[in-house]
Design an enzyme around this catalytic site. Sequence first.
Site, PDB file in Angstrom:
ATOM      1  N   GLU A   1       7.137 -10.487 -22.064  1.00 51.11           N
ATOM      2  CA  GLU A   1       7.255  -9.028 -22.250  1.00 51.11           C
ATOM      3  C   GLU A   1       6.105  -8.287 -21.553  1.00 51.11           C
ATOM      4  O   GLU A   1       6.310  -7.207 -20.995  1.00 51.11           O
ATOM      5  CB  GLU A   1       7.296  -8.700 -23.744  1.00 51.11           C
ATOM      6  CG  GLU A   1       8.580  -9.190 -24.402  1.00 51.11           C
ATOM      7  CD  GLU A   1       8.619  -8.948 -25.905  1.00 51.11           C
ATOM      8  OE1 GLU A   1       9.599  -9.370 -26.535  1.00 51.11           O
ATOM      9  OE2 GLU A   1       7.663  -8.349 -26.455  1.00 51.11           O
TER      10      GLU A   1
ATOM     11  N   HIS B   1       7.713  -1.632 -31.493  1.00 49.83           N
ATOM     12  CA  HIS B   1       8.093  -3.013 -31.152  1.00 49.83           C
ATOM     13  C   HIS B   1       6.825  -3.828 -30.996  1.00 49.83           C
ATOM     14  O   HIS B   1       5.829  -3.334 -30.468  1.00 49.83           O
ATOM     15  CB  HIS B   1       8.862  -3.038 -29.825  1.00 49.83           C
ATOM     16  CG  HIS B   1       9.007  -4.429 -29.255  1.00 49.83           C
ATOM     17  ND1 HIS B   1      10.061  -5.252 -29.598  1.00 49.83           N
ATOM     18  CD2 HIS B   1       8.209  -5.153 -28.422  1.00 49.83           C
ATOM     19  CE1 HIS B   1       9.899  -6.430 -28.971  1.00 49.83           C
ATOM     20  NE2 HIS B   1       8.791  -6.389 -28.250  1.00 49.83           N
TER      21      HIS B   1
ATOM     22  N   LYS C   1       8.344   3.627 -29.733  1.00 48.56           N
ATOM     23  CA  LYS C   1       9.745   3.891 -29.407  1.00 48.56           C
ATOM     24  C   LYS C   1      10.013   5.412 -29.284  1.00 48.56           C
ATOM     25  O   LYS C   1       9.175   6.228 -29.651  1.00 48.56           O
ATOM     26  CB  LYS C   1      10.629   3.229 -30.474  1.00 48.56           C
ATOM     27  CG  LYS C   1      10.477   1.693 -30.495  1.00 48.56           C
ATOM     28  CD  LYS C   1      11.466   1.031 -31.447  1.00 48.56           C
ATOM     29  CE  LYS C   1      11.308  -0.487 -31.419  1.00 48.56           C
ATOM     30  NZ  LYS C   1      12.324  -1.167 -32.271  1.00 48.56           N
TER      31      LYS C   1
ATOM     32  N   TYR D   1      15.788  -6.296 -23.637  1.00 40.40           N
ATOM     33  CA  TYR D   1      16.305  -6.827 -24.915  1.00 40.40           C
ATOM     34  C   TYR D   1      17.371  -7.911 -24.707  1.00 40.40           C
ATOM     35  O   TYR D   1      18.141  -8.186 -25.630  1.00 40.40           O
ATOM     36  CB  TYR D   1      16.868  -5.695 -25.770  1.00 40.40           C
ATOM     37  CG  TYR D   1      15.805  -4.945 -26.553  1.00 40.40           C
ATOM     38  CD1 TYR D   1      15.100  -5.569 -27.587  1.00 40.40           C
ATOM     39  CD2 TYR D   1      15.512  -3.616 -26.284  1.00 40.40           C
ATOM     40  CE1 TYR D   1      14.131  -4.890 -28.308  1.00 40.40           C
ATOM     41  CE2 TYR D   1      14.539  -2.933 -27.004  1.00 40.40           C
ATOM     42  CZ  TYR D   1      13.854  -3.583 -28.017  1.00 40.40           C
ATOM     43  OH  TYR D   1      12.893  -2.909 -28.738  1.00 40.40           O
TER      44      TYR D   1
ATOM     45  N   ASN E   1      12.830   2.569 -35.585  1.00 42.04           N
ATOM     46  CA  ASN E   1      11.759   2.062 -36.458  1.00 42.04           C
ATOM     47  C   ASN E   1      10.398   2.060 -35.749  1.00 42.04           C
ATOM     48  O   ASN E   1       9.539   1.239 -36.040  1.00 42.04           O
ATOM     49  CB  ASN E   1      12.126   0.691 -37.039  1.00 42.04           C
ATOM     50  CG  ASN E   1      12.314  -0.366 -35.970  1.00 42.04           C
ATOM     51  OD1 ASN E   1      12.185  -0.087 -34.785  1.00 42.04           O
ATOM     52  ND2 ASN E   1      12.594  -1.587 -36.395  1.00 42.04           N
TER      53      ASN E   1
HETATM   54  P1  GDP Z   1      11.790  -6.597 -34.990  1.00 41.71           P
HETATM   55  O1  GDP Z   1      11.261  -7.877 -34.372  1.00 41.71           O
HETATM   56  O2  GDP Z   1      11.171  -6.307 -36.339  1.00 41.71           O
HETATM   57  O3  GDP Z   1      11.671  -5.406 -34.064  1.00 41.71           O
HETATM   58  O4  GDP Z   1      13.349  -6.792 -35.303  1.00 41.71           O
HETATM   59  P2  GDP Z   1      14.548  -7.531 -34.524  1.00 41.71           P
HETATM   60  O5  GDP Z   1      14.016  -8.390 -33.411  1.00 41.71           O
HETATM   61  O6  GDP Z   1      15.393  -8.179 -35.568  1.00 41.71           O
HETATM   62  O7  GDP Z   1      15.399  -6.336 -33.915  1.00 41.71           O
HETATM   63  C1  GDP Z   1      15.000  -5.677 -32.731  1.00 41.71           C
HETATM   64  C2  GDP Z   1      15.200  -4.182 -32.935  1.00 41.71           C
HETATM   65  O8  GDP Z   1      16.592  -3.907 -33.088  1.00 41.71           O
HETATM   66  C3  GDP Z   1      14.580  -3.582 -34.212  1.00 41.71           C
HETATM   67  O9  GDP Z   1      13.213  -3.289 -34.094  1.00 41.71           O
HETATM   68  C4  GDP Z   1      15.417  -2.339 -34.424  1.00 41.71           C
HETATM   69  O10 GDP Z   1      15.019  -1.271 -33.557  1.00 41.71           O
HETATM   70  C5  GDP Z   1      16.805  -2.829 -33.990  1.00 41.71           C
HETATM   71  N1  GDP Z   1      17.604  -3.318 -35.121  1.00 41.71           N
HETATM   72  C6  GDP Z   1      17.372  -4.394 -35.917  1.00 41.71           C
HETATM   73  N2  GDP Z   1      18.337  -4.548 -36.847  1.00 41.71           N
HETATM   74  C7  GDP Z   1      19.222  -3.532 -36.626  1.00 41.71           C
HETATM   75  C8  GDP Z   1      20.447  -3.143 -37.231  1.00 41.71           C
HETATM   76  O11 GDP Z   1      20.931  -3.763 -38.201  1.00 41.71           O
HETATM   77  N3  GDP Z   1      21.082  -2.043 -36.706  1.00 41.71           N
HETATM   78  C9  GDP Z   1      20.562  -1.340 -35.651  1.00 41.71           C
HETATM   79  N4  GDP Z   1      21.238  -0.267 -35.191  1.00 41.71           N
HETATM   80  N5  GDP Z   1      19.401  -1.688 -35.039  1.00 41.71           N
HETATM   81  C10 GDP Z   1      18.747  -2.758 -35.518  1.00 41.71           C
END
Ligand code: GDP
Length: 138
Positions: free
Chosen positions: A126, A115, A9, A49, A112
Amino acid sequence: MERTLSILKPDITRRNLTGAVNEKIEKNGLRIIAQKRLHLSLEEAQKFYAVHKERSFFNDLCSFMSSGPVVVQVLESDNAIEHYRKVMGATNPANADEGTLRHEFAESIEANSVHGSDSLENAAKEIAFFFSEIEMVG
Ligand code: GDP
């Protein structure tokens, strides 16, 4: 052998950590069989996304993902999807186990660092979003 889509990222490219992350990916037994650096437009991030469009953080996430360059990759190993999710660590770096990419590199729950696809079906979608078959060399 299985394939998964990985994205380094914008927080990684901004801090010049592409090589550091790739070293860990390779040390964990994943082979980088395709890789390119891109700067996603907001529209491209929204398309990638789209599965998250109902989530409260969708707009912030898409702004962040289009805020700077990313490195998109296809990783290959046995059980690559689940294996890479373990190598990445928990979404929130505060909960990520020691030794995981997010524990070491992530700045916040949003920035974070990495991905990884979460299912076979999503991995196929993807990978096809970014790469054609001729660009993947195992
Ligand atoms: P992943 O599969 O571990 O990447 O997590 P998710 O699919 O739940 O979320 C997709 C991405 O959205 C995450 O990797 C983070 O970059 C972002 N994200 C997840 N939860 C949050 C949140 O509570 N707030 C914000 N701002 N971004 C989030």
